[in-house]
Design a protein around this motif. Structure first.
Motif, short mmCIF file in Angstrom:
data_model
loop_
_atom_site.label_atom_id
_atom_site.label_comp_id
_atom_site.label_asym_id
_atom_site.label_seq_id
_atom_site.Cartn_x
_atom_site.Cartn_y
_atom_site.Cartn_z
N UNK A 56 -0.08 -5.77 -3.04
CA UNK A 56 0.52 -4.83 -3.98
C UNK A 56 0.78 -5.54 -5.29
N UNK A 57 0.08 -6.65 -5.52
CA UNK A 57 0.18 -7.37 -6.78
C UNK A 57 -0.79 -6.73 -7.77
N UNK A 58 -0.51 -5.47 -8.07
CA UNK A 58 -1.37 -4.68 -8.95
C UNK A 58 -0.48 -3.95 -9.94
N UNK A 59 -1.09 -3.34 -10.93
CA UNK A 59 -0.31 -2.60 -11.92
C UNK A 59 0.27 -1.33 -11.30
N UNK A 69 6.35 2.01 -7.81
CA UNK A 69 6.41 2.43 -9.22
C UNK A 69 7.34 3.60 -9.49
N UNK A 70 8.04 4.11 -8.43
CA UNK A 70 9.10 5.07 -8.69
C UNK A 70 8.85 6.52 -8.35
N UNK A 71 7.92 6.81 -7.44
CA UNK A 71 7.68 8.21 -7.08
C UNK A 71 8.93 8.87 -6.51
N UNK A 72 9.54 8.24 -5.52
CA UNK A 72 10.76 8.79 -4.94
C UNK A 72 11.94 8.62 -5.89
N UNK A 73 12.00 7.48 -6.58
CA UNK A 73 13.11 7.24 -7.51
C UNK A 73 13.22 8.37 -8.53
N UNK A 74 12.08 8.80 -9.06
CA UNK A 74 12.09 9.87 -10.06
C UNK A 74 12.64 11.16 -9.48
N UNK A 75 12.32 11.45 -8.22
CA UNK A 75 12.84 12.66 -7.59
C UNK A 75 14.35 12.55 -7.36
N UNK A 92 10.46 -5.62 -4.40
CA UNK A 92 10.07 -7.03 -4.52
C UNK A 92 8.98 -7.31 -5.54
N UNK A 93 8.17 -6.30 -5.88
CA UNK A 93 7.09 -6.49 -6.85
C UNK A 93 7.64 -6.41 -8.27
N UNK A 94 7.48 -7.49 -9.04
CA UNK A 94 8.02 -7.52 -10.40
C UNK A 94 7.38 -6.47 -11.29
N UNK A 95 6.07 -6.24 -11.13
CA UNK A 95 5.40 -5.27 -11.99
C UNK A 95 5.87 -3.85 -11.68
N UNK A 96 6.09 -3.54 -10.41
CA UNK A 96 6.58 -2.21 -10.05
C UNK A 96 8.01 -2.01 -10.54
N UNK A 97 8.87 -3.02 -10.34
CA UNK A 97 10.26 -2.90 -10.78
C UNK A 97 10.34 -2.69 -12.29
N UNK A 98 9.52 -3.42 -13.04
CA UNK A 98 9.50 -3.26 -14.50
C UNK A 98 9.05 -1.86 -14.89
N UNK A 106 -9.96 3.73 -4.45
CA UNK A 106 -10.20 2.69 -3.45
C UNK A 106 -10.80 1.43 -4.07
N UNK A 107 -11.25 1.51 -5.29
CA UNK A 107 -11.84 0.34 -5.96
C UNK A 107 -10.80 -0.46 -6.74
N UNK A 108 -9.51 -0.07 -6.65
CA UNK A 108 -8.47 -0.69 -7.46
C UNK A 108 -7.72 -1.82 -6.75
N UNK A 109 -8.15 -2.15 -5.54
CA UNK A 109 -7.59 -3.28 -4.78
C UNK A 109 -6.13 -3.08 -4.39
N UNK A 110 -5.72 -1.84 -4.15
CA UNK A 110 -4.33 -1.55 -3.80
C UNK A 110 -4.18 -1.44 -2.29
N UNK A 111 -3.21 -2.17 -1.72
CA UNK A 111 -2.89 -2.04 -0.31
C UNK A 111 -4.01 -2.51 0.60
#
Length: 252
Positions: A3-6, A44-50, A65-71, A204-209
């Motif tokens: 999950x070290x992705x944008x 990235x905040x899907x539930x947080x926004x709700x 724990x992911x710095x990019x997601x928290x930011x 699926x080409x974005x290397x997520x999960x």
């Protein structure tokens, strides 16, 4: 698995399912104005926004724990208390929240029982702990077609079906092991429309999960073979994907 992705990559991959799921999950947990709320593993905040939509930013805290997601959540939702932390050691005192929720997170916790126990600790008596995990093992998750294609080409693959809570009854069992033996289990389903096969395949080409990491690990010719196998299982478009989670709630 990575999950070290944008945040944008994650939202393009899973956000199309997690955002509508957040509405149904918050309903299940009884989220309402006036509550203090915690989003555990907020991504990235899907539930947080709700949660913010229902209770206001000042009433919502989140850990990730992911710095990019928290930011990304801090930028997207100013006023939310976002802290860099894993679920297994929540940086909050006992009885701090009216509800603690973990959407699509338990199966990636290092120690799911400890993570759920921590969620219970920070939830006040009478409050609610809630978690949900895709039904990967039952073939009802959003990635079913992808992993079905992978297993055809690579029968020994370690897919996501054995992740914590992904099989019937296992999420409730984790709650019981964490001391929440009065938990209630159910399912929630969302349906997402895809305009074309290409729109479905591109994330699926974005290397997520785990799924994205598997696709990224393949040589180009093997990736093309996997794409073709997925294409054989799905229409050209438009088409709808139904995705179901196991969801468990417990009143503390």
């Amino acid at each position: 698995m990575s999950f070290d992705v944008s945040a944008d990559s994650y939202l393009r991959f899973m956000g199309q399912y997690s955002e509508p799921l957040a509405v149904r999950f918050a309903d299940l947990a009884g989220v309402r104005p006036g509550q203090r709320l915690l989003d555990v593993g907020c991504g990235p905040g899907a539930l947080t926004a709700e949660l913010v939509r229902r209770a206001g930013a000042d009433a919502v805290s989140a850990v990730e724990p992911s710095a990019s997601f928290a930011a990304a959540v801090r930028e997207r939702l100013p006023g939310v208390d976002v802290r860099p932390s894993a679920a297994e050691q929540l940086p909050f005192p006992d009885d701090a929240f009216d509800a603690a929720l973990a959407q699509l997170v338990v199966h990636f916790m290092t120690d799911p029982v400890l993570g759920l126990r921590e969620m219970s600790r920070v939830t006040r008596p009478g409050g609610v702990v809630a978690a949900c995990v895709w039904d990967h093992a039952g073939g009802r998750g959003p990635l079913t077609a992808f992993w079905s294609a992978v297993r055809t080409l690579d029968p020994a693959v370690d897919d996501e079906s054995d992740l914590a809570g992904a099989r019937e009854g296992r999420l409730a069992r984790l709650f019981a092991q964490a001391g929440m033996d009065r938990a209630q289990a159910t399912t929630l389903t969302v349906r997402v429309r895809h305009a074309s096969f290409e729109q479905w395949w591109e994330p699926f080409t974005l290397s997520v999960g785990p799924a994205g990491a598997y696709a990224a690990s393949l040589a180009p010719e093997r990736r093309a073979e996997l794409r073709a196998q997925c294409r054989s299982l799905l229409p050209a478009g438009p088409f709808e994907v139904s995705a179901t989670v196991w969801a468990v709630t417990c009143r503390i």
